[in-house]
Motif scaffolding. Sequence first.
Motif, PDB file in Angstrom:
ATOM      1  N   ASN A 115      -7.804  15.203  -0.969  1.00 13.11           N
ATOM      2  CA  ASN A 115      -7.089  14.753  -2.149  1.00 13.11           C
ATOM      3  C   ASN A 115      -7.041  13.225  -2.205  1.00 13.11           C
ATOM      4  OD1 ASN A 115      -3.945  14.354  -3.367  1.00 13.11           O
ATOM      5  ND2 ASN A 115      -5.296  15.753  -4.477  1.00 13.11           N
ATOM      6  N   LEU A 116      -6.842  12.592  -1.060  1.00  8.96           N
ATOM      7  CA  LEU A 116      -6.794  11.131  -1.009  1.00  8.96           C
ATOM      8  C   LEU A 116      -8.160  10.506  -1.265  1.00  8.96           C
ATOM      9  CD1 LEU A 116      -4.436  10.434   2.038  1.00  8.96           C
ATOM     10  CD2 LEU A 116      -3.935  10.109  -0.389  1.00  8.96           C
ATOM     11  N   GLU A 117      -9.201  11.180  -0.832  1.00 11.89           N
ATOM     12  CA  GLU A 117     -10.552  10.630  -0.984  1.00 11.89           C
ATOM     13  C   GLU A 117     -10.886  10.354  -2.455  1.00 11.89           C
ATOM     14  OE1 GLU A 117     -13.946   8.974   0.426  1.00 11.89           O
ATOM     15  OE2 GLU A 117     -12.308   9.726   1.669  1.00 11.89           O
ATOM     16  N   ARG A 118     -10.318  11.131  -3.357  1.00 10.20           N
ATOM     17  CA  ARG A 118     -10.595  10.919  -4.783  1.00 10.20           C
ATOM     18  C   ARG A 118     -10.000   9.595  -5.281  1.00 10.20           C
ATOM     19  NH1 ARG A 118      -6.141  11.868  -7.928  1.00 10.20           N
ATOM     20  NH2 ARG A 118      -4.482  13.040  -6.926  1.00 10.20           N
ATOM     21  N   LEU A 119      -9.107   8.983  -4.496  1.00 11.86           N
ATOM     22  CA  LEU A 119      -8.499   7.702  -4.871  1.00 11.86           C
ATOM     23  C   LEU A 119      -9.221   6.502  -4.250  1.00 11.86           C
ATOM     24  CD1 LEU A 119      -4.752   8.736  -4.456  1.00 11.86           C
ATOM     25  CD2 LEU A 119      -5.998   8.407  -6.605  1.00 11.86           C
ATOM     26  N   MET A 120     -10.300   6.749  -3.509  1.00  9.97           N
ATOM     27  CA  MET A 120     -10.962   5.670  -2.776  1.00  9.97           C
ATOM     28  C   MET A 120     -11.483   4.570  -3.701  1.00  9.97           C
ATOM     29  SD  MET A 120     -11.515   4.446   0.155  1.00  9.97           S
ATOM     30  CE  MET A 120     -11.242   5.758   1.307  1.00  9.97           C
ATOM     31  N   ALA A 121     -12.140   4.918  -4.796  1.00 11.36           N
ATOM     32  CA  ALA A 121     -12.653   3.891  -5.710  1.00 11.36           C
ATOM     33  C   ALA A 121     -11.504   3.080  -6.308  1.00 11.36           C
ATOM     34  CB  ALA A 121     -13.481   4.530  -6.822  1.00 11.36           C
ATOM     35  N   GLN A 122     -10.401   3.752  -6.622  1.00 14.57           N
ATOM     36  CA  GLN A 122      -9.254   3.066  -7.210  1.00 14.57           C
ATOM     37  C   GLN A 122      -8.589   2.123  -6.218  1.00 14.57           C
ATOM     38  OE1 GLN A 122      -8.504   3.381 -10.553  1.00 14.57           O
ATOM     39  NE2 GLN A 122      -7.222   1.604 -10.133  1.00 14.57           N
ATOM     40  N   ILE A 123      -8.502   2.533  -4.948  1.00 15.12           N
ATOM     41  CA  ILE A 123      -7.869   1.653  -3.943  1.00 15.12           C
ATOM     42  C   ILE A 123      -8.709   0.398  -3.757  1.00 15.12           C
ATOM     43  CG2 ILE A 123      -8.884   2.570  -1.801  1.00 15.12           C
ATOM     44  CD1 ILE A 123      -5.270   1.480  -2.173  1.00 15.12           C
ATOM     45  N   MET A 143      -5.641  -8.810  -3.680  1.00 14.10           N
ATOM     46  CA  MET A 143      -6.035  -9.866  -2.737  1.00 14.10           C
ATOM     47  C   MET A 143      -6.452 -11.140  -3.474  1.00 14.10           C
ATOM     48  SD  MET A 143      -7.889  -7.923   0.457  1.00 14.10           S
ATOM     49  CE  MET A 143      -8.853  -6.726  -0.448  1.00 14.10           C
ATOM     50  N   ARG A 144      -7.097 -10.995  -4.637  1.00 14.94           N
ATOM     51  CA  ARG A 144      -7.451 -12.173  -5.437  1.00 14.94           C
ATOM     52  C   ARG A 144      -6.195 -12.833  -6.005  1.00 14.94           C
ATOM     53  NH1 ARG A 144     -11.818  -8.968  -7.025  1.00 14.94           N
ATOM     54  NH2 ARG A 144     -10.711  -8.221  -8.854  1.00 14.94           N
ATOM     55  N   GLN A 204      -3.076 -12.658  -4.831  1.00 15.46           N
ATOM     56  CA  GLN A 204      -2.216 -13.221  -3.779  1.00 15.46           C
ATOM     57  C   GLN A 204      -2.962 -13.192  -2.445  1.00 15.46           C
ATOM     58  OE1 GLN A 204       1.637 -11.385  -3.724  1.00 15.46           O
ATOM     59  NE2 GLN A 204       2.219 -12.340  -5.637  1.00 15.46           N
ATOM     60  N   PRO A 205      -3.834 -14.174  -2.212  1.00 19.01           N
ATOM     61  CA  PRO A 205      -4.674 -14.176  -1.010  1.00 19.01           C
ATOM     62  C   PRO A 205      -3.892 -14.235   0.303  1.00 19.01           C
ATOM     63  CG  PRO A 205      -5.216 -16.043  -2.459  1.00 19.01           C
ATOM     64  CD  PRO A 205      -4.100 -15.288  -3.087  1.00 19.01           C
ATOM     65  N   GLN A 206      -2.678 -14.725   0.270  1.00 21.57           N
ATOM     66  CA  GLN A 206      -1.876 -14.843   1.499  1.00 21.57           C
ATOM     67  C   GLN A 206      -1.038 -13.601   1.790  1.00 21.57           C
ATOM     68  OE1 GLN A 206      -2.537 -17.410   3.410  1.00 21.57           O
ATOM     69  NE2 GLN A 206      -3.869 -18.206   1.808  1.00 21.57           N
ATOM     70  N   ALA A 207      -1.036 -12.646   0.893  1.00 23.91           N
ATOM     71  CA  ALA A 207      -0.205 -11.436   1.061  1.00 23.91           C
ATOM     72  C   ALA A 207      -0.716 -10.594   2.230  1.00 23.91           C
ATOM     73  CB  ALA A 207      -0.211 -10.609  -0.213  1.00 23.91           C
ATOM     74  N   SER A 208       0.209  -9.994   2.942  1.00 25.23           N
ATOM     75  CA  SER A 208      -0.161  -9.109   4.057  1.00 25.23           C
ATOM     76  C   SER A 208      -0.674  -7.779   3.507  1.00 25.23           C
ATOM     77  CB  SER A 208       1.052  -8.849   4.951  1.00 25.23           C
ATOM     78  OG  SER A 208       1.998  -8.046   4.265  1.00 25.23           O
ATOM     79  N   GLU A 209      -1.407  -7.048   4.330  1.00 26.35           N
ATOM     80  CA  GLU A 209      -1.901  -5.733   3.918  1.00 26.35           C
ATOM     81  C   GLU A 209      -0.740  -4.808   3.585  1.00 26.35           C
ATOM     82  OE1 GLU A 209      -4.806  -3.985   6.518  1.00 26.35           O
ATOM     83  OE2 GLU A 209      -6.014  -5.804   6.529  1.00 26.35           O
ATOM     84  N   GLU A 210       0.343  -4.943   4.324  1.00 29.60           N
ATOM     85  CA  GLU A 210       1.532  -4.119   4.080  1.00 29.60           C
ATOM     86  C   GLU A 210       2.114  -4.407   2.694  1.00 29.60           C
ATOM     87  OE1 GLU A 210       5.924  -3.916   6.019  1.00 29.60           O
ATOM     88  OE2 GLU A 210       4.266  -3.799   7.441  1.00 29.60           O
ATOM     89  N   ASP A 211       2.188  -5.691   2.326  1.00 32.72           N
ATOM     90  CA  ASP A 211       2.702  -6.065   1.004  1.00 32.72           C
ATOM     91  C   ASP A 211       1.789  -5.555  -0.108  1.00 32.72           C
ATOM     92  OD1 ASP A 211       4.887  -7.345   2.098  1.00 32.72           O
ATOM     93  OD2 ASP A 211       3.976  -9.343   2.013  1.00 32.72           O
ATOM     94  N   ILE A 212       0.485  -5.659   0.118  1.00 35.24           N
ATOM     95  CA  ILE A 212      -0.478  -5.181  -0.873  1.00 35.24           C
ATOM     96  C   ILE A 212      -0.336  -3.671  -1.047  1.00 35.24           C
ATOM     97  CG2 ILE A 212      -2.938  -4.838  -1.337  1.00 35.24           C
ATOM     98  CD1 ILE A 212      -3.381  -7.623  -0.010  1.00 35.24           C
ATOM     99  N   ALA A 213      -0.242  -2.952   0.061  1.00 38.54           N
ATOM    100  CA  ALA A 213      -0.088  -1.488   0.001  1.00 38.54           C
ATOM    101  C   ALA A 213       1.189  -1.113  -0.746  1.00 38.54           C
ATOM    102  CB  ALA A 213      -0.081  -0.897   1.405  1.00 38.54           C
TER     103      ALA A 213
END
Length: 165
Positions: A44-52, A60-61, A63-72
Amino acid sequence: LSHYKHAKDFMQAVAQITGGQYVPLKSASVLVDVIVGGASEEMNLERLMAQIQADAQEEMRAQPQASEEDIATRIQERWSSSGVRTKQLFGGGAKLKNKVSKRAEALSKNRSLKCAVSEMSSVRAEECCDDDMTELHDSYSLVEDVVSTEQVSRLMMRSKARGYL
């Protein structure tokens, strides 16, 4: 595996490295539910791969300084408000708590076993709180719910591992 000193930490680290999830088993009788439920969630998650990929690159563009956790977290909030729902493996009727021990973190961040063992041994026992990391359940089930931040983080990790981020 529980009678091996660092088995739990090792399995949590493997889950971290692979973008999977650590699901502790109380007994082998729930193994089929965990395998089928986990596989259904992952498909089910794999269908969201292109969107992620698109959303994470956009974040990332912006806010280049944002952490992966903040982006998620931001992606999860956007998807949640858009009504994105996913299948999720629940244990005992509740969302799984995927906290990772400090030893597992040390293992997952090192690509050399020698370095990992050295770092793991430097983590004091009182810092680990291993007994509080996960709960054992008598049953596991698949539930459709609003996408979780943990799922978005796993998708980002996989996308990164595939070279898309």
